[in-house]
Design a protein around this motif. Sequence first.
Motif, PDB file in Angstrom:
ATOM      1  N   PHE A 156       0.843  -1.197   0.000  1.00  0.00           N
ATOM      2  CA  PHE A 156       0.000   0.000   0.000  1.00  0.00           C
ATOM      3  C   PHE A 156       0.874   1.240   0.000  1.00  0.00           C
ATOM      4  CE2 PHE A 156      -2.993  -2.939   2.374  1.00  0.00           C
ATOM      5  CZ  PHE A 156      -3.782  -3.175   1.253  1.00  0.00           C
ATOM      6  N   ASP A 157       0.959   1.866  -1.152  1.00  0.00           N
ATOM      7  CA  ASP A 157       1.827   3.029  -1.285  1.00  0.00           C
ATOM      8  C   ASP A 157       1.308   4.225  -0.487  1.00  0.00           C
ATOM      9  OD1 ASP A 157       4.134   4.170  -2.644  1.00  0.00           O
ATOM     10  OD2 ASP A 157       2.636   5.575  -3.368  1.00  0.00           O
ATOM     11  N   GLY A 158       2.249   5.054  -0.045  1.00  0.00           N
ATOM     12  CA  GLY A 158       1.888   6.201   0.779  1.00  0.00           C
ATOM     13  C   GLY A 158       1.392   7.417   0.005  1.00  0.00           C
ATOM     14  N   ALA A 159       1.720   7.513  -1.316  1.00  0.00           N
ATOM     15  CA  ALA A 159       1.272   8.690  -2.079  1.00  0.00           C
ATOM     16  C   ALA A 159      -0.250   8.642  -2.146  1.00  0.00           C
ATOM     17  CB  ALA A 159       1.864   8.664  -3.480  1.00  0.00           C
ATOM     18  N   ASN A 160      -0.883   9.681  -1.638  1.00  0.00           N
ATOM     19  CA  ASN A 160      -2.338   9.597  -1.534  1.00  0.00           C
ATOM     20  C   ASN A 160      -2.962  10.978  -1.451  1.00  0.00           C
ATOM     21  OD1 ASN A 160      -4.867   8.501  -1.197  1.00  0.00           O
ATOM     22  ND2 ASN A 160      -4.120   6.917   0.197  1.00  0.00           N
ATOM     23  N   GLY A 161      -3.910  11.226  -2.330  1.00  0.00           N
ATOM     24  CA  GLY A 161      -4.631  12.497  -2.307  1.00  0.00           C
ATOM     25  C   GLY A 161      -3.928  13.552  -3.118  1.00  0.00           C
ATOM     26  N   GLY A 162      -4.737  14.403  -3.752  1.00  0.00           N
ATOM     27  CA  GLY A 162      -4.200  15.453  -4.611  1.00  0.00           C
ATOM     28  C   GLY A 162      -5.171  15.631  -5.755  1.00  0.00           C
ATOM     29  N   ASP A 163      -4.703  16.297  -6.793  1.00  0.00           N
ATOM     30  CA  ASP A 163      -5.642  16.507  -7.881  1.00  0.00           C
ATOM     31  C   ASP A 163      -5.740  15.257  -8.763  1.00  0.00           C
ATOM     32  OD1 ASP A 163      -3.171  16.679  -8.970  1.00  0.00           O
ATOM     33  OD2 ASP A 163      -3.493  18.551 -10.047  1.00  0.00           O
ATOM     34  N   GLY A 164      -6.829  15.194  -9.507  1.00  0.00           N
ATOM     35  CA  GLY A 164      -7.050  14.021 -10.346  1.00  0.00           C
ATOM     36  C   GLY A 164      -8.326  14.170 -11.147  1.00  0.00           C
ATOM     37  N   TYR A 165      -8.595  13.168 -11.929  1.00  0.00           N
ATOM     38  CA  TYR A 165      -9.766  13.186 -12.807  1.00  0.00           C
ATOM     39  C   TYR A 165     -11.056  12.919 -12.013  1.00  0.00           C
ATOM     40  CZ  TYR A 165     -12.830  11.506 -16.571  1.00  0.00           C
ATOM     41  OH  TYR A 165     -13.864  11.305 -17.425  1.00  0.00           O
TER      42      TYR A 165
END
Length: 701
Positions: free
Chosen positions: A186-195
């Motif tokens: 489970f990668d830590g990069a999470n949340g931000g802009d997106g489609y």
Amino acid sequence: MIKNIIPSILIASALVFFSSCKTPVAPPTAITPIPSEKQLKWHDMQFYAFTHFSLNTFTNKEWGYGDESPELFNPSALDTRQWARIVKEAGMKGIIITAKHHDGFCLWPSAYTERSVKNSPWKNGQGDVVKELAEACKEYGLKLGIYLSPWDRNHPEYGKPGYITYFRNQLKELLTNYGDVFEIWFDGANGGDGYYGGANEMRKINTLEYYNWEETYKMIYDLSPNTLTWGVGPSEARWIGNEEGRAGKTNWAPLRQKDELAGKVHYTEFMQGHIDGEKWVPGEADVSTRPGWFYHEVEDDKVRPIEEMVDIYYESIGRNANLLLNIPIDKRGLVNEHDEARLKELAAIIKADFKTELLVNSKVSATDVRGNDDTYAAENVINNQKDNYWATNDSIKSASITFEFNQPTDINRLLLQEYVKLGQRVKTFNVQANINGVWKTIANETTIGYKRILRFPRIKANAIKVNITDAKGCLVISAIKAYNAPTLVHSPSIARNKNGLVTLTTNKKNKIFYTLDGSTPTINSLLYKKPFIYNEAVKIKAISFNSQENIFSAVTASNYGKSKEKWKVVTATSGDLNTADKIIDGNPRTTWGLGSDEHKLPQEIIIDMGSQLTINGFTYFPQQVGSNLYLISKYEFYTSINKTKWIKQSAGEFSNIKNNPIEQIKTFKSCKARYLKFVAKASIGNSNSVAIGEIGVLEDK
Ligand code: FUL
């Protein structure tokens, strides 16, 4: 008389019997935390592969935004058996695949979304990459692991409760339909802009609360008890705190996970773990064979040099961590030839380094042995059996163990292992070698853990002594081994400055031979004596040569366009223009900054290349500082022939720059340009200042 003799014989033999049959000394009590059986099996794996493969492979990105069409996924010759063969031959024990990366595209035909291989042209939508890999792993005796990105930049309900149901449904599919899964990532990069289903917006979540990890993990363990959980939440193994595959020299498997889950632990602490950690959460060091995680053709000549790969091996596996080495899968669906070649070299070096164990026939003695009992004898460290060990008495937290050779022996590696079933104990130790009758200290170290490997210059020793100087309790050491690894000659480094001055460097003792025509250098090539000017576009190749041992290094190659001699930073919306040259001086380590609290981003710079060139890309080398500050996360890039009319050639994000601040390479359609405009639109952490190491272009010849 005879009557009297019989009882005394009986008494005497009973005495002999009882004394030879003395009660065995109890093993040391465990020092908590200790690893679970699952974690012990995981430790034994040591080295396994990561494969990053998804839509990004086809869009040439590191992070997809979430709006890319599944139709772009179309490998022409996908062959998971080729991956498995190469991984196996490299000595690795498993493969973790990016079943779903941040853009939400699924490599398996999930029943819960249309965004998967089933809507791709690959195998007319009938394929399943995860299934094919599971089968290949089985065939090659490898274990399968799954990366399922918690962040999903495509899903309309990401950030809302509905997505959690979706995420868990996908976990169920992956953990029940593909046989045993040894690790879930489970990668830590999470949340931000997106489609996000067309919303095209910023969505932020609190990772720890949103996923209810306790519950999610319970579900995982119910479905698949042998799966080890990695990453965010109360996981069973931790990130090592960088994407360079390096653990701290001091590296505790224990971690204060409660503090971590309360947000009180900075990720840089992951490199070392915590001496007082309450849970066994060992480190896993992840790194890619190339700068990026996904395949990019421009990185074909940027596969890490062999010495770097070897360093990574020693600084992860040799420092009490497992090594997860990423091999980007290319557009064909294959491990690329460049990576395969490097993996073969790595496997050959590791094999040669650990070819002959040298302590096995030595005479071993220790200053303390638990209960003076053979069960805990010093010899246990050289008998190659995993389940016994040398232990000291309960109160003895420092002791020495000595290995005497029959004859002086060459050594440059020492491998040590604690019997971690009883906890990680050693805090400090040193190593001495008896050279010509004199004891010399050759290493001063801290932790050992599951495995520690020391590298030191070759010595000819009559004896080796390991002095453990402090530990959390009595000593419990399961193995100590020594080797004499072949000398590895480091390949030279190549640098060219703004004015075209080329400098080649290597270890002082070695010579350097080089070529300027792309051919492989040999002993008959040009001998490097001092820096020289070369302004034109060139491919420089160089090798180091150790004449004492008659050994060559691997080849270093660097591609250059015309030198930046005529380049100038002509305007900048902020920053000191007088020192702006640092971003075009050919040295990424000299940096220059723009933006400030008065000059908020976006900020831009204009560079004059001095003459018109045909270019098809640009490069941005971010500042390299440990805390990963001042990084540009969003950019625009324009070109012009006359500084009046500008054409936007590229714009977007520098994905994953925070965790992996490598040189960013952006390609575009070939164009003629004299002026470049680089706009820093946003930064990591929303700081108003950014720093740049170097800006360059890709010349189209
Ligand atoms: C990172 C991700 O954001 C990267 O894309 C990659 O998957 C790497 C292994 O972990 O944090």
